[in-house]
Scaffold this active site. Sequence first.
Site, mmCIF file in Angstrom:
data_model
loop_
_atom_site.group_PDB
_atom_site.id
_atom_site.type_symbol
_atom_site.label_atom_id
_atom_site.label_comp_id
_atom_site.label_asym_id
_atom_site.label_seq_id
_atom_site.Cartn_x
_atom_site.Cartn_y
_atom_site.Cartn_z
ATOM 1 C CG HIS A 8 -0.127 0.128 2.556
ATOM 2 N ND1 HIS A 8 0.351 1.200 3.161
ATOM 3 C CD2 HIS A 8 0.033 -1.093 3.396
ATOM 4 C CE1 HIS A 8 0.929 0.975 4.349
ATOM 5 N NE2 HIS A 8 0.591 -0.299 4.390
ATOM 6 C CG HIS A 154 -1.015 -4.312 5.113
ATOM 7 N ND1 HIS A 154 -1.535 -3.141 5.297
ATOM 8 C CD2 HIS A 154 -2.419 -5.056 4.886
ATOM 9 C CE1 HIS A 154 -2.863 -3.022 5.355
ATOM 10 N NE2 HIS A 154 -3.299 -4.344 5.109
#
Length: 215
Positions: A8, A154
């Site tokens: 991200h 992530h």
Amino acid sequence: MELYLIRHGTTDWNAERRFQGAQDIELNSNGRELAGALGRRLDSINFDKIYSSPLIRAYETAALIRGHRNIPIIRDERLKELSFGKLEGMPYVQWIDTDHPRKYFFTEPAKYQPPEGGETFQQACDRTRDFVQKVLEEKDGKDGKTERVMLVAHGALLAALMCYLEGHGVDNFWGSGLKGNCEETIFSFDGKSWKKLSKDDEPRKNPYESDAKRA
């Protein structure tokens, strides 16, 4: 199957060098710019679907990369970031300046033990392996075509996922290091095994310092 793994965009907690874990922290302006820029770079590549962590920083990154294209974004709980329990939000420097085994998080992952309420590396590896096997591998080629899939999640979560794709254990949890925000890693699946197609631009022997420089 061709699989694009993407971390991200940045958040204020990235900039402050804090462990985010399962906290639902949104992108900051720099993170949105990074995601938009990656979307423009990948605009000519056709994706069949996008899988995303349910956390807003990953989902918004996926939406910004998708842009105007009509590609479904599917959220999956198994792609949520590794939980750091009651110490989520703690700055990196405090995390490693301790006698608790959590200090081995980056340097000796086989010795890492999470804080109270947190997940082990093995737990993250187990749920990401379950996702890959049941969602990606089992469905690959079922409709007679090879899919191209994007997965947005992530840093630690993607490291856990790559333990399975690259066939190594938690002792080498970080592999070549923590990917930068909005950088992609590309794999292919031939129905039997995964192969890494992309190459790292630079070695990342110290994933903590690599992330700090990019935060």
